[in-house]
Enzyme design. Structure first.
Site, PDB file in Angstrom:
ATOM      1  CB  SER A 412      -1.116 -26.505  11.701  1.00 17.65           C
ATOM      2  OG  SER A 412      -1.991 -27.526  12.103  1.00 17.65           O
ATOM      3  CG  HIS A 433      -5.310 -24.726  14.283  1.00 20.27           C
ATOM      4  ND1 HIS A 433      -4.414 -24.359  15.264  1.00 20.27           N
ATOM      5  CD2 HIS A 433      -4.798 -25.856  13.729  1.00 20.27           C
ATOM      6  CE1 HIS A 433      -3.406 -25.212  15.275  1.00 20.27           C
ATOM      7  NE2 HIS A 433      -3.606 -26.127  14.352  1.00 20.27           N
ATOM      8  CD  GLU A 445      -4.582 -21.311  17.591  1.00 20.19           C
ATOM      9  OE1 GLU A 445      -4.188 -22.090  16.722  1.00 20.19           O
ATOM     10  OE2 GLU A 445      -3.829 -20.478  18.139  1.00 20.19           O
ATOM     11  CG  ASN A 483       1.131 -24.605  16.121  1.00 21.17           C
ATOM     12  OD1 ASN A 483       1.341 -25.226  17.168  1.00 21.17           O
ATOM     13  ND2 ASN A 483       0.377 -25.064  15.147  1.00 21.17           N
TER      14      ASN A 483
END
Ligand code: T1G
Length: 662
Positions: A412, A433, A445, A483
């Site tokens: 991540s 991801h 992702e 994120n």
């Protein structure tokens, strides 16, 4: 008209006579959308059939794998062009010659409405039939809410229209939507017309809507209303469908058309149509067009914890052979139990049947023996998010997997280029991801590392598509797209609290805006320790002049890591989230330690500042090339972080969307 060569009714509608039957073929690539030319051609064909005594019947079918995908959504933002679809359907239904729909593939929206206006419907077994308009913030605009209930009854029509649920041919036959299923609907229709036993043709609008008890309908309607979360389209769909039982057909059509036009002009629908097209744009990835993906039949997954077991189930659902691997047999056994538990939950919920469960288990092996990865085409690591752990694993995999096997990291926050550098062949590394739970969350992702080759990226995208994921390509930056935006969102949320807002006021404002959960509730659910670890990692290099809020640090130092510890930004008792006065005191102490006098912060300021923070970070990601387009950023926030799709996304809301609303 005699048996002839092709008759052209428009650029995308042609016909031919087959023993007195006019066979009309719609050929409007890529999806046979009901464009102005298609509508004009279809109307022209029906008129031609009715003006020619030698024509006994009409069959309408689509060329290729789709019957008709619906109205041409791209026309919505433009001035209407006659004939309208309702006008075409009126001509079909009132035709003196029977019209059969030979449904060769997907019949969606206006496509199904065309079929419903025909006098008989035959579908291929793989055809899907549905009225997905509510997903675009509108309702059917060409008779769907009035004709479908006349065939299926109110309960089925409510479910299909207000939920936008498509059904396969078998369910459509059972529900009365179609009259027959045939491998070749066109041949079957011709055969039926030439046989002595003609099909029984009927006008759908002549049928009465079967009365159904309120006891049966109200639970369906109230569930739709509660899930609508204030969105207009599902509520209007319920109203129109229920009204079909008590309203004259043409009055119901008029009400439906007016409602459709009103909703088509709404901000909700514009945003949802933007999201629809953004999803298709996201699949157009630079550098991989016409690049052949490698063949992937067997996927290895290292780590079968919460994330890894979800990835295993997702791969099994997609039909892959899967080898799960753990450091020890004991850990592998635990992982296997976790995976079987997820599969059995899917069996219990009806998502899979016994045969499906058995098939998945037949393609699964889980062990503590890494040798099982030797023949994997792709290995995905889902181990602890520490650089040493991941680089050590990739070095170990070098000696196990084939040189052409692809290695994917599920990290991540770590730098995938450093992870790639640990293997002899960094060009075969990319990031995949996943979002937890990986077998449920649609977003994936796909991280293009510095050395990732085009065919490796193309393979990652192909696997993502087969997994049924919405793949968004990200470049390398800490936190990738989602994120990164979420960190900016969290930072601003903490600024707001330090300024004077309470966590619960911030959460309430964002939930009123449409977020699935407010930020502080999300932080508590995810766990505060992850962000805390990252802040400590960054402390040495943090810009001392930048504003820094230490409230979350104080919570962590007090052992308040969120839901799992029963205390975080909130207190949790019996799983119920409650405001905690201790947190309010800790916030006051943090403010006074900086000499901040708290002030009232209005809900609008909260939403404006949080949206602006997300959009500003999104602009940075576009500027650095981490994100290819604004729509990708919006899709990540909608599909990974609960941003309301009917608001389009933070970039759309900031007026930064690539394409104007359609
Ligand atoms: N209008 C215009 N373009 C469309 C379109 C549509 N209805 N559907 C797809 N496209 C484009 C899409 O943007 C892409 O373009 C290409 O076609 C391939 O799409 C009157 C008012 C049919 C299941 O909501 O669900 O009818 O990127 O990648 O994966 O009451 O497309 O190639 O330039 O999705 O094979 C209701 C929407 C409309 C169905 C095929 N209908 N489409 O999936 O292809 S409103 C829908 C789909 C309506 C009536 C109301 C899917 C598909 P490009 P794709 P696919």
């Amino acid at each position: 008209m005699t048996n002839s060569d092709e008759l052209l009714f428009s650029t995308c509608v042609s016909g031919r006579i087959d023993d007195g039957v006019l066979v009309v073929t719609i050929d409007n690539p890529p999806v046979n959308a009901a464009s102005a030319a298609m509508r004009a051609g279809l109307l022209g064909a029906v008129h031609a059939a009715n003006n020619d005594g030698s024509v006994k019947a009409v069959i309408v079918t689509g060329n290729g794998r789709i019957f008709v995908s619906g109205a041409d959504i791209g026309e919505f933002g433009k001035p209407p062009v006659d004939p309208s679809l309702p006008d075409v359907l009126e001509a079909i239904e009132q035709s003196a010659k029977p019209v059969i729909a030979a449904i060769n593939g997907a019949a969606l929206g206006g496509g199904l409405e065309i079929a419903l206006a025909c006098h008989y419907r035959i579908a291929s077994p793989a055809a899907s039939l549905g009225l997905p308009e509510v997903k675009l913030g509108i309702v059917p605009g060409a008779g769907g809410t009035q004709r479908l209930p006349r065939l299926t009854g109110l309960a089925v029509a409510l479910d299909m229209i207000a939920n936008g649920r498509a059904v396969k041919a078998a369910e459509a036959l059972a529900s009365g939507i179609i009259d027959a299923i045939a491998d070749n609907p066109l041949a079957d229709a011709l055969g039926k017309l030439k046989s002595d036993e003609k099909p029984s043709f009927r006008k759908t609008s002549d049928l009465a809507v079967q009365a159904e008890s309120t006891d049966k309908l109200e639970p369906i309607a109230s569930k739709i209303r509660s899930r609508a979360r204030g969105l207009a389209a599902p509520l209007e769909a319920v109203r129109l469908v229920l009204a079909s039982a008590t309203t004259a057909f043409h009055d119901g059509l008029a009400d439906e058309r007016n409602t459709f036009i009103r909703l088509r002009e709404s901000a909700e629908s514009a945003a949802l149509r933007y999201v629809f097209f953004a999803e298709r744009e996201a699949a157009k990835v630079d550098g991989v067009k016409d690049v052949a993906p490698r063949s992937v039949k067997k996927i290895g997954i290292v780590g079968t914890g919460l994330m890894g077991s979800g990835i295993v189930v997702s791969a099994l659902d997609a039909g892959y052979h899967v080898t799960g691997v753990e450091q020890t047999d004991e850990a592998a056994q635990k992982g296997l139990e976790r995976i079987v538990g997820l599969l059995e939950r899917n069996l219990k919920s009806g998502r899979i049947d016994e045969a499906g469960l058995a098939a998945r288990l037949s393609r699964l092996s889980v062990s503590g023996d890494f040798a099982g990865l030797a023949d994997a085409d792709l290995v995905i690591e889902a181990v602890f998010d520490e650089m040493a752990v991941k680089t050590g694993l990739f070095r170990r995999l070098d000696g196990i997997v084939r040189p052409d096997a692809i290695l994917a990291t599920n990290t991540s926050y770590l730098d995938p280029d450093l992870i790639a550098a640990a293997t002899q062949y960094p060009e075969r590394v990319l990031g995949l991801h996943f979002f937890s739970p990986a077998n449920i969350m649609r977003l994936l992702e796909v991280v293009r590392c510095a050395r990732t080759t085009p065919d490796v990226l193309a393979t990652g995208l192909a696997v993502a598509k087969k997994l049924g994921k919405l793949a968004i390509v990200s470049g390398v930056t800490e936190g990738f797209i989602g994120n990164s935006i979420f960190s900016a969102y969290r930072r601003e949320a903490e600024f707001l609290v330090e300024d004077g807002a309470s966590p619960e006021a911030v959460d309430a404002a964002m939930e009123d805006y449409g977020m699935a959960m407010g930020p502080f509730a999300v932080f508590d659910m995810a766990g505060l320790e992850i962000a805390w670890a990252r802040r400590k990692r960054q402390a040495a290099t943090r810009d001392p002049s930048a504003r820094y809020v230490d409230i979350a640090d104080r919570l962590c130092e007090a052992g308040r890591f969120g839901q799992k510890t029963g205390r975080g930004w909130y207190r949790y008792e019996n799983g119920k989230r409650q405001v905690d006065f201790e947190v309010a005191e800790m916030i006051d102490q943090a403010r006074s330690s900086k000499g901040i006098v708290p002030r009232l912060v209005a809900a609008k300021e909260i939403t404006d500042r949080l949206l602006a923070a997300m959009a500003s970070e999104g602009k940075r990601l576009l500027g650095t090339g981490v994100a290819a387009r604004a729509g990708d950023i919006d899709l990540v926030m909608i599909n990974g972080y609960g941003f309301p799709s009917h608001k389009g996304g933070p970039m759309y809301q900031a007026g930064l969307a690539d394409s104007p609303a359609i």
